[in-house]
Design a protein around this motif. Structure first.
Motif, PDB file in Angstrom:
ATOM      1  N   ASN A   5       0.958  -1.202   0.008  1.00 36.36           N
ATOM      2  CA  ASN A   5      -0.041   0.139   0.046  1.00 36.36           C
ATOM      3  C   ASN A   5       0.922   1.021  -0.176  1.00 36.36           C
ATOM      4  O   ASN A   5       1.932   1.165   0.821  1.00 36.36           O
ATOM      5  CB  ASN A   5      -0.838  -0.021   1.266  1.00 36.36           C
ATOM      6  N   GLU A 130     -10.753   6.264  -3.950  1.00 38.95           N
ATOM      7  CA  GLU A 130     -10.154   4.836  -3.743  1.00 38.95           C
ATOM      8  C   GLU A 130      -9.583   4.440  -5.114  1.00 38.95           C
ATOM      9  O   GLU A 130     -10.238   4.368  -5.957  1.00 38.95           O
ATOM     10  CB  GLU A 130     -11.265   3.906  -3.350  1.00 38.95           C
ATOM     11  N   THR A 131      -8.314   3.749  -4.760  1.00 41.44           N
ATOM     12  CA  THR A 131      -7.411   3.489  -5.843  1.00 41.44           C
ATOM     13  C   THR A 131      -6.688   2.107  -5.661  1.00 41.44           C
ATOM     14  O   THR A 131      -6.207   2.061  -4.459  1.00 41.44           O
ATOM     15  CB  THR A 131      -6.521   4.563  -6.362  1.00 41.44           C
ATOM     16  N   TYR A 132      -6.822   1.190  -6.361  1.00 47.71           N
ATOM     17  CA  TYR A 132      -6.188  -0.168  -6.337  1.00 47.71           C
ATOM     18  C   TYR A 132      -5.369  -0.370  -7.544  1.00 47.71           C
ATOM     19  O   TYR A 132      -5.878  -0.145  -8.469  1.00 47.71           O
ATOM     20  CB  TYR A 132      -6.996  -1.267  -5.813  1.00 47.71           C
ATOM     21  N   TYR A 133      -4.153  -0.677  -7.217  1.00 50.33           N
ATOM     22  CA  TYR A 133      -3.283  -1.278  -8.588  1.00 50.33           C
ATOM     23  C   TYR A 133      -2.799  -2.932  -8.208  1.00 50.33           C
ATOM     24  O   TYR A 133      -2.712  -3.518  -7.197  1.00 50.33           O
ATOM     25  CB  TYR A 133      -2.180  -0.369  -8.625  1.00 50.33           C
ATOM     26  N   TRP A 134      -2.433  -3.271  -9.565  1.00 51.14           N
ATOM     27  CA  TRP A 134      -1.850  -4.612  -9.603  1.00 51.14           C
ATOM     28  C   TRP A 134      -0.645  -4.621 -10.579  1.00 51.14           C
ATOM     29  O   TRP A 134      -0.756  -3.673 -11.528  1.00 51.14           O
ATOM     30  CB  TRP A 134      -2.712  -5.720 -10.328  1.00 51.14           C
ATOM     31  N   GLU A 164       0.474  -5.893  -5.281  1.00 53.11           N
ATOM     32  CA  GLU A 164      -0.814  -4.989  -5.393  1.00 53.11           C
ATOM     33  C   GLU A 164      -0.998  -4.323  -3.923  1.00 53.11           C
ATOM     34  O   GLU A 164      -0.255  -4.554  -3.313  1.00 53.11           O
ATOM     35  CB  GLU A 164      -1.993  -6.017  -5.762  1.00 53.11           C
ATOM     36  N   GLY A 165      -1.915  -3.257  -4.326  1.00 49.78           N
ATOM     37  CA  GLY A 165      -2.205  -2.492  -3.198  1.00 49.78           C
ATOM     38  C   GLY A 165      -2.952  -1.266  -3.299  1.00 49.78           C
ATOM     39  O   GLY A 165      -3.382  -0.788  -4.578  1.00 49.78           O
ATOM     40  N   ASN A 166      -3.317  -0.656  -2.187  1.00 48.55           N
ATOM     41  CA  ASN A 166      -3.870   0.624  -2.418  1.00 48.55           C
ATOM     42  C   ASN A 166      -3.009   1.845  -2.740  1.00 48.55           C
ATOM     43  O   ASN A 166      -2.086   1.979  -2.101  1.00 48.55           O
ATOM     44  CB  ASN A 166      -4.706   0.892  -0.976  1.00 48.55           C
TER      45      ASN A 166
END
Length: 170
Positions: A5, A130-134, A164-166
């Motif tokens: 994160n 809110e954002t999340y990635y891989w 991955e993470g926020n």
């Protein structure tokens, strides 16, 4: 797959890197009704504060839907590098000449008869909530080799190359 994160400057740097690398996203509006309305949009830029900027027509359904409810969902995918990004946020529409001038791209001339002087030109800013990635640590090729080796040897991969993470830009 490991979790990492990120916050503030590191989060904005990753957001900018992934969104500008993919460049095209699926831009979803009307989130409270199914099916959501979705269309491909080309990113102009991800700025130093983590805002994402797009050019749009004032006459588009997207703009009408944003004026009714400004919550949006963006999905970026850079399949060539195995990078993915999901962004939930709020969209704001700008019609002023200064913002249009700052965000204008000559590619947008294909959609607007009068170029940036066209009265239908608007700029959309999306502020992520809110954002999340891989992502992969070593790139798609190395990840693919790891999966192929596991498949050939009959072992399980631990997917340790994945991350991955926020992304918390606030």
């Amino acid at each position: 797959m490991s979790i990492e994160n990120l916050t503030q400057k590191k989060a904005i740097k990753k957001l900018k890197e992934l969104s500008e690398s993919a460049r095209i996203c699926m831009f979803c509006t009307n989130l409270t009704e199914l099916p959501m309305n979705s269309r491909p949009m080309s990113l102009q830029e991800c700025d130093q504060d983590g805002n994402l900027w797009f050019i749009s027509s004032a006459e588009s359904n997207k703009n009408f839907e944003i004026e009714e409810e400004n919550k949006v969902q963006l999905y970026f995918m850079n399949n060539g590098s195995a990078e993915y990004l999901s962004i939930y946020g709020k969209a704001f529409i700008y019609r002023d000449k200064n913002t249009i001038e700052e965000q204008w791209s000559s590619l947008a001339n294909a959609w607007f008869e009068e170029g940036k002087e066209d009265p239908k030109v608007t700029i959309i800013r999306v502020t992520p909530e809110e954002t999340y990635y891989w992502d992969t640590k070593a790139g798609k090729f190395i990840s693919m080799l790891s999966f192929m080796a596991a498949a050939i040897t009959g072992t399980k991969t631990d997917n340790s190359d994945g991350i991955e993470g926020n992304l918390n830009i606030q």
